[in-house]
Write a protein that holds these residues in place. Structure first.
Motif, PDB file in Angstrom:
ATOM      1  N   ASP A  60      -2.169  -1.073  -3.864  1.00 32.12           N
ATOM      2  CA  ASP A  60      -3.131  -0.033  -3.524  1.00 32.12           C
ATOM      3  C   ASP A  60      -2.384   1.303  -3.479  1.00 32.12           C
ATOM      4  O   ASP A  60      -1.301   1.387  -2.889  1.00 32.12           O
ATOM      5  N   VAL A  61      -2.937   2.337  -4.109  1.00 37.68           N
ATOM      6  CA  VAL A  61      -2.312   3.662  -4.098  1.00 37.68           C
ATOM      7  C   VAL A  61      -3.349   4.703  -3.682  1.00 37.68           C
ATOM      8  O   VAL A  61      -4.405   4.824  -4.315  1.00 37.68           O
ATOM      9  N   CYS A  67       3.036   8.608 -11.934  1.00 37.38           N
ATOM     10  CA  CYS A  67       3.552   8.001 -10.710  1.00 37.38           C
ATOM     11  C   CYS A  67       2.759   6.747 -10.339  1.00 37.38           C
ATOM     12  O   CYS A  67       3.346   5.716  -9.991  1.00 37.38           O
ATOM     13  N   VAL A  68       1.449   6.830 -10.430  1.00 34.86           N
ATOM     14  CA  VAL A  68       0.601   5.672 -10.121  1.00 34.86           C
ATOM     15  C   VAL A  68       0.980   4.493 -11.012  1.00 34.86           C
ATOM     16  O   VAL A  68       1.106   3.346 -10.540  1.00 34.86           O
ATOM     17  N   ALA A  75      -6.199   4.040  -8.716  1.00 37.65           N
ATOM     18  CA  ALA A  75      -5.870   4.836  -7.529  1.00 37.65           C
ATOM     19  C   ALA A  75      -7.133   5.315  -6.822  1.00 37.65           C
ATOM     20  O   ALA A  75      -8.225   5.366  -7.401  1.00 37.65           O
ATOM     21  N   LEU A 114       4.229   2.963  -9.789  1.00 38.02           N
ATOM     22  CA  LEU A 114       4.072   2.256  -8.515  1.00 38.02           C
ATOM     23  C   LEU A 114       3.447   0.883  -8.723  1.00 38.02           C
ATOM     24  O   LEU A 114       3.909  -0.120  -8.163  1.00 38.02           O
ATOM     25  N   ALA A 125       2.991  -2.278  -6.378  1.00 40.44           N
ATOM     26  CA  ALA A 125       1.966  -1.732  -5.485  1.00 40.44           C
ATOM     27  C   ALA A 125       0.641  -2.435  -5.739  1.00 40.44           C
ATOM     28  O   ALA A 125       0.313  -2.800  -6.873  1.00 40.44           O
ATOM     29  N   ARG A 141       0.847  -1.192   0.000  1.00 43.82           N
ATOM     30  CA  ARG A 141       0.000   0.000   0.000  1.00 43.82           C
ATOM     31  C   ARG A 141       0.887   1.249   0.000  1.00 43.82           C
ATOM     32  O   ARG A 141       1.726   1.404   0.885  1.00 43.82           O
ATOM     33  N   ILE A 142       0.679   2.119  -0.969  1.00 38.61           N
ATOM     34  CA  ILE A 142       1.528   3.297  -1.125  1.00 38.61           C
ATOM     35  C   ILE A 142       0.675   4.563  -1.087  1.00 38.61           C
ATOM     36  O   ILE A 142      -0.452   4.584  -1.603  1.00 38.61           O
ATOM     37  N   ILE A 176       0.673   8.746  -2.062  1.00 38.70           N
ATOM     38  CA  ILE A 176       1.289   9.871  -2.773  1.00 38.70           C
ATOM     39  C   ILE A 176       0.820  11.161  -2.120  1.00 38.70           C
ATOM     40  O   ILE A 176      -0.385  11.420  -2.046  1.00 38.70           O
TER      41      ILE A 176
END
Length: 275
Positions: A53-54, A42-43, A75, A46, A51, A2-3, A5
């Protein structure tokens, strides 16, 4: 993985001028699209890096700038103001990494649209004796929660700052600072590739670590005496000099909440064109 931004706007692709980021202007409408493009790039990186989940936390001004209808459908977006941790809302939710996207240099230093929280009234902020950008402050908050910084994007001076407070984070300079209101910019089709590639590489660093507990001290210098006097009304905030205040906090989380109060009160004390 999980990230999160943390998405600010002054450091987005192409942004160089106040109207580019001021809500309601024609330029702002134009740069909302480029800002959203940076976020989507960026998403994409990731997710390519693993990743699952963002969460995109809107971190600029009204915190209603990214175009939800154009956001990468993988996202989620946290939008709107009055969040307890502001730019870093969600850092305490168990995320495995954070990206500082569209960041900028600190108040009192060179850099495109450089400032720290307030656009003009603050001339310097120091965290534990070191001049601090929003990136440095937010990095310390992330560290307290055991969350690594994966990537920082902004102008070249923002990236140089990031290399000082977190040299292991990826850094992407989407423009080269010429002055506070001028930069050599790279087209969004190119910066998108740069951001995506760096985000994918940055995911190699994702994964929580033991948080760094402990107290911190923040000092803030304003451009006018009455702003410091207004901020010093807050309990625990000490007037250190005619334009400078300081306070101690038991944790970085508490320090950032107190800093938010100090900046809000100072902002409310600004009077017309005299500041």
């Amino acid at each position: 993985m999980r990230i999160m931004i943390s998405a600010d706007m002054e450091g987005a692709t192409g942004v160089t001028w106040t109207a580019d980021v001021e809500v309601g202007t024609e330029q702002w409408q134009r740069f909302r699209k480029m800002f959203t493009g940076d976020v989507n790039a960026c998403v994409a990186g990731l997710f390519a890096g693993g990743a699952t989940d963002v969460l995109v936390n809107e971190a600029h001004s009204s915190q209603r700038n990214i175009l939800l209808e154009d956001l990468d459908t993988r996202a989620r977006m946290l939008t709107g103001r009055h969040k307890p941790l502001s730019m870093m809302q969600g850092i305490d939710s168990g995320v495995d990494g954070v990206v500082f996207l569209g960041y900028h240099a600190a108040a009192g230093l060179d850099g495109v649209l450089s400032h720290t929280y307030l656009p003009n009234q603050i001339t310097g902020v120091w965290l534990d004796g070191v001049r601090a950008s929003e990136g440095r402050l937010n990095s310390a908050l992330a560290a307290e929660h055991g969350v690594p910084v994966l990537l920082v994007t902004g102008d070249d001076l923002t990236c140089a700052d990031a290399r000082e407070y977190d040299p292991e984070a990826q850094a992407v300079a989407v423009k080269e600072c010429v002055s506070r209101y001028a930069a050599i910019c790279i087209p969004p089709a190119v910066t998108a590739t740069m951001i995506t590639d760096a985000a994918r590489v940055g995911m190699k660093r994702a994964g929580r670590f033991a948080g760094s507990a402990g107290g911190h001290r923040i000092e803030v210098e304003f451009d006018a005496a009455h702003l410091a006097a207004a901020a010093a009304v807050v309990p625990t905030v000490e007037l250190l000099d005619v334009r400078r205040v300081g306070f101690d906090a038991a944790s970085m989380t508490d320090a950032m909440k107190a800093f938010k109060v100090v900046t809000a009160i100072a902002s409310g004390a600004v009077e017309g064109s005299y500041g």
